[in-house]
Design an enzyme around this catalytic site. Structure first.
Site, PDB file in Angstrom:
ATOM      1  N   SER A  35       1.551   3.619  -2.876  1.00  0.00           N
ATOM      2  CA  SER A  35       2.023   2.550  -1.752  1.00  0.00           C
ATOM      3  C   SER A  35       2.907   3.226  -0.910  1.00  0.00           C
ATOM      4  CB  SER A  35       2.205   1.311  -2.494  1.00  0.00           C
ATOM      5  OG  SER A  35       2.870   0.404  -1.465  1.00  0.00           O
TER       6      SER A  35
ATOM      7  N   TYR B 199       7.193  -4.363  -8.475  1.00  0.00           N
ATOM      8  CA  TYR B 199       5.813  -3.611  -7.635  1.00  0.00           C
ATOM      9  C   TYR B 199       6.717  -2.315  -7.065  1.00  0.00           C
ATOM     10  CZ  TYR B 199       2.084  -2.591  -4.795  1.00  0.00           C
ATOM     11  OH  TYR B 199       0.956  -1.977  -4.155  1.00  0.00           O
TER      12      TYR B 199
HETATM   13  C1  BGC Z   1       0.742  -4.080  -1.130  1.00  0.00           C
HETATM   14  C2  BGC Z   1       0.386  -5.006  -0.183  1.00  0.00           C
HETATM   15  C3  BGC Z   1       1.224  -4.807   1.298  1.00  0.00           C
HETATM   16  C4  BGC Z   1       1.241  -3.301   1.383  1.00  0.00           C
HETATM   17  C5  BGC Z   1       2.145  -3.137   2.682  1.00  0.00           C
HETATM   18  C6  BGC Z   1       0.893  -2.682  -0.542  1.00  0.00           C
HETATM   19  O1  BGC Z   1       1.289  -1.616  -1.361  1.00  0.00           O
HETATM   20  O2  BGC Z   1      -0.050  -4.190  -2.398  1.00  0.00           O
HETATM   21  O3  BGC Z   1       0.576  -6.262  -0.546  1.00  0.00           O
HETATM   22  O4  BGC Z   1       0.649  -5.688   2.266  1.00  0.00           O
HETATM   23  O5  BGC Z   1       1.807  -2.458   0.509  1.00  0.00           O
HETATM   24  O6  BGC Z   1       3.619  -3.759   2.708  1.00  0.00           O
END
Ligand code: BGC
Length: 286
Positions: free
Chosen positions: A171, A184
């Site tokens: 991410s 996360y």
């Molecule tokens: C998350 C999303 C978020 C995006 C940008 C992703 O890794 O799961 O919820 O919108 O990152 O912030």
């Protein structure tokens, strides 16, 4: 390293002559968390590129079976296999079943992931463990089985220049801190250095390891961020390219990164984010 590919004076591999739509012909892939969202799009894209695909899921058997059925209409093999990626024996079972069905596995896409958001002082240990368990430990367990199989089999030049490819779906939050989502962000930061350290370790075996780092992609995980006009306008402030991404765009990046067209691409985090990591707040400030 023992058993590693002899590296001295090896010529560069011969690149595939096949057209892009057959980029992954004859390769066998596992995509975790492929019942919906980005995982589903990746599974469909790999299938369209000619790969046989295992559609891994943990809940929603019908939806996963539908994804597998859709992939099969392209003339390749596809199987839906249930396994919780945070559970060692379920991951091992999934690899056993895949190898039984397809003979081996060439591409593993560590996509399964989730969010359980809370203000830090309210974040429970259960929420912390769940997110780390699926997003980080899950990627470790699947990558380990992948490496075992890739090393056992080695390179088969007719199939791919590499003995195997691991794609970690990370991410933008492997580098962008994210208040209210500490579990996360910690999991994705962990994925970054797991990926890079593993890439360093297994490169001599011609095992390629890379990450894709999606930004805001229109999927159920972040519906709050794009579901209303107001939310969408707020979101666009974070995206220089001024639009949300679509899951198919991650699918296409995955096909390329898993293919021999990317044979010299190793240990990278490929950001597919419309520029979210460009610090858009500095467009005017600073
Ligand atoms: C998350 C999303 C978020 C995006 C940008 C992703 O890794 O799961 O919820 O919108 O990152 O912030």
């Amino acid at each position: 390293m023992e058993n590693s590919v002899q590296s001295s004076y090896l010529p560069s591999p011969v690149m595939p002559k096949c057209p892009p739509q057959h980029m992954l012909q004859g390769q066998r892939a596992i995509v975790t968390g492929a019942g919906s969202g980005i995982g589903r799009a990746i599974a469909l894209a790999l299938g369209q590129a000619g790969a046989d695909v295992v559609v891994n899921y943990v809940s929603g058997t019908d939806t996963a079976e539908e994804v597998a059925a859709q992939i099969r209409t392209g003339g390749v093999r596809a199987l839906a296999i249930r396994a919780d990626v945070s559970d060692e024996s379920q991951v091992q079972d999934m690899f056993r079943k895949t190898i039984e069905a397809f003979g081996s596995v060439d591409i593993v896409v560590n996509n399964a992931g989730l969010q359980q958001d809370a203000a830090f002082e309210n974040l429970t240990l259960a929420q912390w463990n769940k997110v780390i368990g699926v997003n980080l430990t899950g990627q470790f367990l699947c990558s380990r089985e992948a490496v075992r199989e890739f090393k056992r089999r080695g390179v088969i030049p007719q199939v791919s220049c590499a003995a195997g490819k691991i794609l970690c779906i990370s991410s933008v939050h492997e580098v962008i801190p994210w208040a209210g989502h500490v579990n996360y962000a910690a999991s994705k930061g962990g994925v970054m250095l797991m990926m890079k350290s593993l890439a360093q370790e297994v490169a001599p075996y011609r095992i390629r390891v890379n990450s894709i780092c999606p930004g805001a992609i229109r999927t159920p995980i972040n519906m709050e961020a794009w579901g209303t006009k107001e939310a969408y306008e707020e979101l666009l402030k974070l995206i220089p390219y001024k639009r949300i991404g679509e899951a198919d765009e991650i699918g296409r990046a995955a096909v390329w990164l898993a293919s021999d067209y990317a044979d010299y691409v190793h240990g990278i985090s490929l950001f597919v984010d419309g520029g979210m990591t460009l610090y858009p707040g500095f467009e005017t400030g600073g």
